[in-house]
Design a protein around this motif. Structure first.
Motif, PDB file in Angstrom:
ATOM      1  N   PRO A   1       0.792  -1.234   0.000  1.00 44.03           N
ATOM      2  CA  PRO A   1       0.000   0.000   0.000  1.00 44.03           C
ATOM      3  C   PRO A   1       0.823   1.281   0.000  1.00 44.03           C
ATOM      4  CG  PRO A   1      -0.150  -1.103   2.132  1.00 44.03           C
ATOM      5  CD  PRO A   1       0.540  -2.044   1.204  1.00 44.03           C
ATOM      6  N   ASP A   2       2.075   1.211   0.511  1.00 47.50           N
ATOM      7  CA  ASP A   2       2.871   2.443   0.563  1.00 47.50           C
ATOM      8  C   ASP A   2       3.581   2.745  -0.752  1.00 47.50           C
ATOM      9  OD1 ASP A   2       2.131   3.020   3.161  1.00 47.50           O
ATOM     10  OD2 ASP A   2       3.698   1.717   3.987  1.00 47.50           O
ATOM     11  N   GLN A   3       3.380   1.847  -1.728  1.00 51.05           N
ATOM     12  CA  GLN A   3       3.972   2.113  -3.045  1.00 51.05           C
ATOM     13  C   GLN A   3       2.957   2.787  -3.951  1.00 51.05           C
ATOM     14  OE1 GLN A   3       5.370  -1.367  -5.115  1.00 51.05           O
ATOM     15  NE2 GLN A   3       6.977  -1.665  -3.561  1.00 51.05           N
ATOM     16  N   PHE A   4       3.417   3.800  -4.671  1.00 48.89           N
ATOM     17  CA  PHE A   4       2.571   4.461  -5.667  1.00 48.89           C
ATOM     18  C   PHE A   4       2.711   3.685  -6.977  1.00 48.89           C
ATOM     19  CE2 PHE A   4       1.989   7.517  -9.125  1.00 48.89           C
ATOM     20  CZ  PHE A   4       0.730   7.992  -8.818  1.00 48.89           C
ATOM     21  N   GLN A   5       1.618   3.063  -7.411  1.00 44.70           N
ATOM     22  CA  GLN A   5       1.657   2.231  -8.630  1.00 44.70           C
ATOM     23  C   GLN A   5       0.605   2.745  -9.605  1.00 44.70           C
ATOM     24  OE1 GLN A   5       0.956  -1.811  -7.367  1.00 44.70           O
ATOM     25  NE2 GLN A   5       2.842  -1.928  -6.177  1.00 44.70           N
ATOM     26  N   PRO A   6       1.040   3.563 -10.589  1.00 44.65           N
ATOM     27  CA  PRO A   6       0.062   4.207 -11.481  1.00 44.65           C
ATOM     28  C   PRO A   6      -0.771   3.231 -12.310  1.00 44.65           C
ATOM     29  CG  PRO A   6       2.310   4.690 -12.167  1.00 44.65           C
ATOM     30  CD  PRO A   6       2.424   3.971 -10.876  1.00 44.65           C
ATOM     31  N   ASN A   7      -0.316   1.990 -12.429  1.00 44.48           N
ATOM     32  CA  ASN A   7      -1.110   1.018 -13.197  1.00 44.48           C
ATOM     33  C   ASN A   7      -1.819   0.018 -12.285  1.00 44.48           C
ATOM     34  OD1 ASN A   7      -0.478   2.004 -15.794  1.00 44.48           O
ATOM     35  ND2 ASN A   7       1.588   1.159 -15.521  1.00 44.48           N
ATOM     36  N   ARG A   8      -1.906   0.328 -11.016  1.00 45.62           N
ATOM     37  CA  ARG A   8      -2.555  -0.590 -10.066  1.00 45.62           C
ATOM     38  C   ARG A   8      -3.993  -0.851 -10.538  1.00 45.62           C
ATOM     39  NH1 ARG A   8      -1.675  -1.633  -4.515  1.00 45.62           N
ATOM     40  NH2 ARG A   8      -0.106  -0.012  -4.189  1.00 45.62           N
ATOM     41  N   PRO A   9      -4.404  -2.123 -10.618  1.00 50.59           N
ATOM     42  CA  PRO A   9      -5.792  -2.367 -11.038  1.00 50.59           C
ATOM     43  C   PRO A   9      -6.745  -1.676 -10.071  1.00 50.59           C
ATOM     44  CG  PRO A   9      -4.530  -4.412 -10.895  1.00 50.59           C
ATOM     45  CD  PRO A   9      -3.670  -3.335 -10.301  1.00 50.59           C
ATOM     46  N   PRO A  10      -7.662  -0.832 -10.573  1.00 51.51           N
ATOM     47  CA  PRO A  10      -8.490  -0.039  -9.651  1.00 51.51           C
ATOM     48  C   PRO A  10      -9.455  -0.898  -8.861  1.00 51.51           C
ATOM     49  CG  PRO A  10      -8.850   0.627 -11.951  1.00 51.51           C
ATOM     50  CD  PRO A  10      -7.966  -0.587 -11.971  1.00 51.51           C
ATOM     51  N   LYS A  11      -9.609  -0.574  -7.608  1.00 44.81           N
ATOM     52  CA  LYS A  11     -10.713  -1.102  -6.792  1.00 44.81           C
ATOM     53  C   LYS A  11     -11.123   0.021  -5.856  1.00 44.81           C
ATOM     54  CE  LYS A  11      -7.526  -3.887  -4.044  1.00 44.81           C
ATOM     55  NZ  LYS A  11      -7.275  -5.159  -3.402  1.00 44.81           N
ATOM     56  N   PRO A  12     -12.276  -0.116  -5.234  1.00 55.56           N
ATOM     57  CA  PRO A  12     -12.781   1.062  -4.507  1.00 55.56           C
ATOM     58  C   PRO A  12     -11.874   1.502  -3.354  1.00 55.56           C
ATOM     59  CG  PRO A  12     -14.471  -0.638  -4.784  1.00 55.56           C
ATOM     60  CD  PRO A  12     -13.179  -1.260  -5.197  1.00 55.56           C
ATOM     61  N   HIS A  13     -11.471   2.775  -3.394  1.00 55.33           N
ATOM     62  CA  HIS A  13     -10.824   3.412  -2.246  1.00 55.33           C
ATOM     63  C   HIS A  13     -11.921   4.230  -1.559  1.00 55.33           C
ATOM     64  CE1 HIS A  13     -11.040   7.007  -4.680  1.00 55.33           C
ATOM     65  NE2 HIS A  13     -10.436   6.360  -5.672  1.00 55.33           N
ATOM     66  N   VAL A  14     -11.583   4.897  -0.475  1.00 57.44           N
ATOM     67  CA  VAL A  14     -12.641   5.651   0.223  1.00 57.44           C
ATOM     68  C   VAL A  14     -12.410   7.155   0.181  1.00 57.44           C
ATOM     69  CG1 VAL A  14     -13.501   3.813   1.720  1.00 57.44           C
ATOM     70  CG2 VAL A  14     -11.502   5.154   2.436  1.00 57.44           C
ATOM     71  N   SER A  15     -11.620   7.627  -0.767  1.00 58.90           N
ATOM     72  CA  SER A  15     -11.335   9.069  -0.810  1.00 58.90           C
ATOM     73  C   SER A  15     -12.572   9.908  -1.101  1.00 58.90           C
ATOM     74  CB  SER A  15     -10.249   9.372  -1.841  1.00 58.90           C
ATOM     75  OG  SER A  15      -9.071   8.737  -1.439  1.00 58.90           O
ATOM     76  N   PHE A  16     -13.584   9.331  -1.748  1.00 58.71           N
ATOM     77  CA  PHE A  16     -14.850  10.046  -1.972  1.00 58.71           C
ATOM     78  C   PHE A  16     -15.918   9.597  -0.976  1.00 58.71           C
ATOM     79  CE2 PHE A  16     -13.223  10.220  -6.504  1.00 58.71           C
ATOM     80  CZ  PHE A  16     -13.082  11.596  -6.566  1.00 58.71           C
ATOM     81  N   GLY A  17     -15.527   8.910   0.086  1.00 56.18           N
ATOM     82  CA  GLY A  17     -16.509   8.381   1.019  1.00 56.18           C
ATOM     83  C   GLY A  17     -17.197   7.159   0.429  1.00 56.18           C
TER      84      GLY A  17
END
Ligand code: HEM
Length: 394
Positions: free
Chosen positions: A325-341
């Motif tokens: 999780p502490d790595q920034f991976q611009p091609n990480r397959p997207p899954k829901p984060h909670v930045s928009f709640g």
């Protein structure tokens, strides 16, 4: 539940809160954050569960509604009509009206404007080192939300100033009572100026309908009981404030991370890269909920009147959900984060924010492939907001 001490005003914490989040998450699902005197969680499953639990919400239970000091009343009079602070049925009515006007057609139609504006802003960049936040990050979202609402663009400077002062009310209060009062006074003055402007502007726009959000909201208000004038004004203020503040800082944090890790946004990776920017270093870190009845969440029982803080940036780095999780991976397959709640209050502006970020960052890196940092960026001392004071680049 373990008690942890961490001042939200501690400069080292403000610059990098992630080590604390990791320590806190390692203590168990919930911990007691002494400085906030509140149960908190940075556990992704718990954050998601609480966001979606209708037995918990943003509005304080009636018997616990905080007493508002007289000098802060103008601010809370506006908040009293904000969908963000309300629960059903008022929340559903206000959100429904905005969603009806905020159609995907209207959002998608903004793309050419976002692209043109991005190019115009880049054309205006100075030759030497300059602050990308002031010349780009702050300009784009505020102009776009002003256009979407139908507020004159030459008001952007005032909107930015009022909104910055108003969000001070959500930040960890300074320890010095004089500094705290000064911040409150700035927020109240900004609220009063914003309300006065919106009130006269809405009156003027009644005779001048156009294809914008203010016109749709005025139509709803004039149709009868659906929206009062005060609700209309608060909704416009909420959209103008929420509509740029977090996007500004997501652009700043995102460009910082990209330049530090030597990555760029391209048309091919724009979607995954923007989701990773939102996950990796979000602009808003803490949202709270009240329990309305006894609710058991992952082994802990909340009672009516208990509050819990959800640490979004910590949940976005929960190793139970995210690999490295502490790595920034611009091609990480997207899954829901909670930045928009998530759940009932899920960000109304998420589709717009995503469109702006994808378009603006792609063009920025296409036009300026050699963009680089000229100073180490510094985050503002304003937890739970997590945004840069400036972003010097060349
Ligand atoms: C990257 C940019 C953005 C981020 C990170 C963000 C984040 C959030 C979060 C976390 C919430 C939920 C708060 C809670 O559940 O307590 C929220 C709600 C909201 N956001 Fe955003 N937001 C962004 C952009 C926008 C934009 C562009 C708009 C408007 C055009 C907007 C309008 C709103 C509104 C109106 C709500 C309240 C929704 C409700 O209460 O039902 N936001 N946002």
């Amino acid at each position: 539940m373990k008690t942890l001490h961490q001042s939200p005003l501690d400069p080292a914490f403000v610059q990098n809160p992630y080590p604390f989040y990791e320590t806190a998450r390692a203590q168990g699902t919930f911990f007691h954050w002494a400085e906030y005197n509140m149960a908190c969680t940075g556990n992704a499953a718990a954050v998601n569960a609480i966001f979606r639990d209708r037995r918990m919400g943003r509005e304080a239970p009636a018997e616990l509604a905080p007493k508002i000091p007289d000098h802060l009343k103008p601010f809370y009079a506006v908040e009293a009509h904000s969908m963000l602070e309300l629960e059903p049925p008022r929340h559903a009515r206000l959100r429904g009206l905005v969603l009806r006007a905020f159609t995907s057609r209207r959002i998608a139609a903004l793309l050419p404007e976002i692209e043109t504006l991005t190019h115009q802003l880049i054309d205006g960049f100075p030759a030497g080192p300059f602050d990308l936040l002031a010349h780009f990050g702050q300009k784009l979202p505020v102009i776009i939300i002003a256009r979407l609402l139908g507020v004159p663009e030459d008001m952007s400077g005032d909107l930015l100033k009022w909104s910055n002062a108003m969000v001070g009310m959500y930040m960890a209060a300074p320890a010095d009572p004089i500094a705290r009062r000064a911040r409150e006074d700035r927020a109240i003055a900004a609220t009063e100026a914003f309300v006065a402007f919106m009130r006269q502007y809405v009156e003027a726009r009644r005779q001048d309908p156009r294809d914008d959000l203010i016109t749709s909201l005025i139509a709803a208000e004039e149709a009868g009981e659906k929206l009062t004038t005060d609700e209309l004004i608060t909704t416009c203020i909420l959209l103008l404030n929420a509509g740029h503040e977090a996007t500004v800082h997501t652009i700043g944090n995102g460009v910082k991370t990209l330049l530090e890790t030597d990555h760029t946004v391209t048309p091919e990776n724009a979607n995954t890269c923007v989701e990773e920017i939102l996950r990796f270093d979000p602009a808003l870190h803490m949202f709270t909920r009240w329990a309305y009845e006894d609710v058991e969440v992952m082994g802990h029982t909340f009672h009516r009147g208990d509050q819990v803080a959800l640490l979004l940036a910590a949940a976005n780095r929960d190793p139970a959900t995210w690999e490295n999780p502490d790595q920034f991976q611009p091609n990480r397959p997207p899954k829901p984060h909670v930045s928009f709640g998530a759940g009932l209050h899920f960000c109304v502006g998420a589709p717009l924010a995503r469109l702006e970020l994808q378009a603006a960052l792609t063009i920025l890196f296409q036009r300026l492939p050699k963009l680089r940092l000229t100073e180490a960026p510094v985050y503002g001392d304003v937890y739970h907001f997590h945004g840069l004071t400036k972003l010097m680049v060349q």
